[in-house]
Design an enzyme around this catalytic site. Structure first.
Site, PDB file in Angstrom:
ATOM      1  N   GLY A  45       0.843  -1.198   0.000  1.00 18.27           N
ATOM      2  CA  GLY A  45       0.000   0.000   0.000  1.00 18.27           C
ATOM      3  C   GLY A  45       0.870   1.237   0.000  1.00 18.27           C
ATOM      4  O   GLY A  45       2.048   1.179   0.397  1.00 18.27           O
ATOM      5  N   CYS A  88       6.588  -0.318   6.854  1.00 23.10           N
ATOM      6  CA  CYS A  88       6.139   0.851   6.097  1.00 23.10           C
ATOM      7  C   CYS A  88       7.284   1.342   5.224  1.00 23.10           C
ATOM      8  O   CYS A  88       8.430   1.428   5.698  1.00 23.10           O
ATOM      9  CB  CYS A  88       5.708   1.940   7.070  1.00 23.10           C
ATOM     10  SG  CYS A  88       5.098   3.431   6.262  1.00 23.10           S
ATOM     11  N   LEU A  89       6.978   1.692   3.980  1.00 26.76           N
ATOM     12  CA  LEU A  89       8.019   2.180   3.065  1.00 26.76           C
ATOM     13  C   LEU A  89       8.638   3.482   3.572  1.00 26.76           C
ATOM     14  O   LEU A  89       9.771   3.804   3.216  1.00 26.76           O
ATOM     15  CB  LEU A  89       7.434   2.378   1.660  1.00 26.76           C
ATOM     16  CG  LEU A  89       6.953   1.109   0.952  1.00 26.76           C
ATOM     17  CD1 LEU A  89       6.272   1.462  -0.357  1.00 26.76           C
ATOM     18  CD2 LEU A  89       8.105   0.141   0.718  1.00 26.76           C
ATOM     19  N   HIS A 130      -3.888   0.856   8.093  1.00 26.05           N
ATOM     20  CA  HIS A 130      -2.540   1.449   8.071  1.00 26.05           C
ATOM     21  C   HIS A 130      -2.511   2.670   7.144  1.00 26.05           C
ATOM     22  O   HIS A 130      -1.972   3.725   7.511  1.00 26.05           O
ATOM     23  CB  HIS A 130      -1.546   0.369   7.609  1.00 26.05           C
ATOM     24  CG  HIS A 130      -0.131   0.818   7.447  1.00 26.05           C
ATOM     25  ND1 HIS A 130       0.912   0.309   8.205  1.00 26.05           N
ATOM     26  CD2 HIS A 130       0.437   1.719   6.597  1.00 26.05           C
ATOM     27  CE1 HIS A 130       2.049   0.895   7.832  1.00 26.05           C
ATOM     28  NE2 HIS A 130       1.797   1.737   6.850  1.00 26.05           N
ATOM     29  N   GLU A 131      -3.115   2.541   5.962  1.00 24.33           N
ATOM     30  CA  GLU A 131      -3.066   3.635   4.979  1.00 24.33           C
ATOM     31  C   GLU A 131      -3.955   4.806   5.395  1.00 24.33           C
ATOM     32  O   GLU A 131      -3.580   5.972   5.195  1.00 24.33           O
ATOM     33  CB  GLU A 131      -3.449   3.128   3.587  1.00 24.33           C
ATOM     34  CG  GLU A 131      -2.558   2.012   3.023  1.00 24.33           C
ATOM     35  CD  GLU A 131      -1.074   2.325   3.018  1.00 24.33           C
ATOM     36  OE1 GLU A 131      -0.699   3.516   2.957  1.00 24.33           O
ATOM     37  OE2 GLU A 131      -0.266   1.386   3.113  1.00 24.33           O
TER      38      GLU A 131
END
Ligand code: NI
Length: 154
Positions: A45, A88-89, A130-131
């Site tokens: 995501g 997470c990115l 999360h997003e």
């Protein structure tokens, strides 16, 4: 591929603004760029604040297709919650256990401007939560327990 903003950049802490018109070219152009960035970064995501745009847009990889989500509203959350691992990115090499609702009902506007509703379970429900947190300036490390940092060996 777009540059991914990393923690502790302040953009990640802002409350993102709703998108009034998803059909305008500047917004439509972002959709394939964000999907490409998510896929090449091996993410499930990506939220627009992570690429420096403080707007309520999220892309999510789901069963080999891509969900494009504008102005998400979580309408219902299950009482049941479960722990699961997240990363997470924008917080590289970091993982932690986060407690999330098992199921959520999500209403959003799709890439064609159509209002859509889905019931999500399991991993998809987790990724959605999360997003949506990203759009509210919240990172998983704010909620995680047992945070582990796994730096790659040089
Ligand atoms: Ni994230």
């Amino acid at each position: 591929m777009l540059n991914i903003i990393k923690h502790p950049n302040e953009i990640l802490r802002q409350k993102a603004l709703p998108v009034a018109n998803v059909l305008i070219p500047e917004i439509q152009k972002l959709i394939p760029e964000m999907i490409e960035t998510m896929v090449k970064s091996d993410g499930v995501g990506l939220a627009a604040p992570q690429i420096g745009q403080s707007i309520r847009l999220v892309v999510i990889r789901h069963r080999d297709s891509d969900l494009v989500i504008f102005n998400p509203e979580i309408l219902k959350k299950s009482l049941l919650k479960e722990w699961g691992e997240e990363g997470c990115l924008s917080v590289p090499f970091t993982f932690g256990q986060v407690k999330r609702h098992k199921n959520v009902t999500l209403q959003y506007i799709d890439q064609n401007g159509k209002t859509t509703k889905i019931v999500a379970r399991g991993l998809l429900a987790r990724v959605i939560q999360h997003e949506v947190d990203h759009l509210n300036g919240v990172l998983f490390i704010d909620k995680a327990k047992k945070i582990e940092v796994i730096e790659p060996a040089n």
